[in-house]
Design an enzyme around this catalytic site. Structure first.
Site: not given
Ligand SMILES: *Cc1c(COP(=O)(O)O)cnc(C)c1O
Length: 391
Positions: A85, A107, A374
């Site tokens: 993010k 948000e 992620s």
């Molecule tokens: C917020 C988040 C997501 C989901 O958001 P996307 O916009 O689909 O990437 C995925 N993995 C993590 C670690 C997150 O914090």
């Protein structure tokens, strides 16, 4: 709009007329900023020296051996803030600064995007106000505390189901009344155009790095790449570099929650119906009347009833295969990565890993596979112990 606002028949800009001038101003600023050397060098400098890019690609020695394939992880869990993010909030807040906006609103659902925005706002010296559902505020206290520590103001939203979709509605309302001095930092590759394109651009660093790293490490492209999809930003960030490489199979993992035979899931790609909501034409979980349903996943960051329009398009042309993963499958992957490789993945990312492990037995047997990790899972430890009944 100058650029094309649609991905096939999805996307568009279904915003109130009063927001159109500001969305066009943002689009124009974005086009200019991309070409502006000083914008780019500040963005690259912060990605490197503040956020810690580039993130490594790590070979999973133990899991590869156990599952009979070659598994690599793109380590967005090592980015400052603990997830991908940060790429987006640095990019968008610099864009806001470029446009001369001093007040930032955003948000948040689980609180991760709110924290990333507040963190980046603190670093850039900007005023940040976060809209968050009252229900989410109650269940995500640590993130609310982090946002406040970073100096952000948190607005509690009690309309509707008092969760993410209602927080987006209220943030949009704020924006309509304060558009001249306020920038809305959207959290995922969704919403009215140009947000899907802006967020995609700032997250595309994931795919560009990963592609070069895999070529350097293995001398070839991976056979398959996998990412989890909530709104779709980490996924499109990875996928964007590989869409033209027809040999690369691409998979998205979406949350089946308690199972596809229950109503408690957030499987928008598999069960969503076309509609218009949050400024875009896309797929949404909705009832017969077209009312948006409350989604469910153990992973709060995947708990969105819609999906970024480009994903709806990529599914419609069969370029990306979106498969469902249950809470239980994700939790098992969370345990396996922790126990076998010493890495605690976020619940969200555990969905992508679970899909890789599931497909290793069939389609991906013997293949080279890259999974986008992620985010890191420290934030999920309490939920994990609650789930396993060891609290
Ligand atoms: C917020 C988040 C997501 C989901 O958001 P996307 O916009 O689909 O990437 C995925 N993995 C993590 C670690 C997150 O914090």
């Amino acid at each position: 709009m100058k650029l094309k606002s649609r991905y096939g028949r999805y996307g568009g800009c279904y915003a109130p007329e009063s927001l159109m001038p500001i969305l066009m101003e943002i689009e124009a600023g974005f086009i200019k900023a991309k070409e502006d050397q000083s914008f780019q060098s500040e963005f690259q400098d912060l990605l490197k020296n503040y956020a810690g890019r580039e993130t490594p690609v790590t070979y999973m020695k133990n899991l590869s051996k156990a599952y009979g394939f070659d598994l690599y992880l793109k380590r967005e869990d090592l980015l400052h803030g603990g997830a991908h993010k940060t790429n987006n909030t640095i990019g968008q807040l610099l864009l806001a600064k470029y446009l001369g906006k001093k007040r930032i609103i955003a948000e948040t659902g689980a609180g991760q995007h709110g924290v990333a925005t507040a963190m980046t706002g603190a670093m850039l010296g900007m005023d940040v106000e976060i809209y968050m559902g009252a229900v989410d505020i109650a269940r995500q206290q640590p993130n609310v505390e982090r946002m406040k520590l970073f100096g952000a103001k948190v607005h509690s939203v009690s309309s509707g189901s008092a969760t993410l979709k209602d927080a987006i509605n209220d943030a949009m309302r704020d924006w309509i009344t304060h558009a001249e001095d306020t920038y809305y930092c959207f959290g995922t590759a969704a919403g009215p155009y140009p947000f899907p394109e802006i967020v995609r651009y700032f997250q595309s660093v994931i795919g560009q790095e990963a592609k070069a790293q895999m070529l350097a490490r293995t001398g070839k492209l991976p056979d398959a790449i996998i990412a989890c999809v909530g709104g779709g930003s980490n996924a499109i960030g990875l996928f964007s570099a590989f869409l033209e490489d027809k040999s690369v199979m691409i998979y998205g993992a979406e949350p089946a929650g308690k199972g596809m035979d229950t109503e408690e899931h957030a499987a928008t790609m598999n069960r969503g119906v076309e509609g218009v909501f949050h400024g875009m034409q896309s797929l949404f979980l909705q009832n017969e009347d077209g009312q948006i349903k409350e989604p469910y996943s153990i992973s709060a960051g995947l708990d969105y009833p819609g999906i970024g329009p480009e994903h709806a398009y990529l599914q419609s042309i069969s370029r990306v295969n979106y498969k469902t993963i249950t809470d239980e499958e994700a939790i098992c992957a969370f345990e396996i990565l922790s126990k076998k490789e010493g890495i605690i993945p976020a619940f969200e990312s555990s969905h992508a890993l679970a899909l890789a492990l599931k497909l290793a037995k069939e389609t991906l047997c013997g293949k080279t596979v890259l999974v986008n990790l992620s985010g890191r899972g420290d934030k999920d430890l309490q939920s994990y112990f609650n789930y396993r009944g060891e609290a």
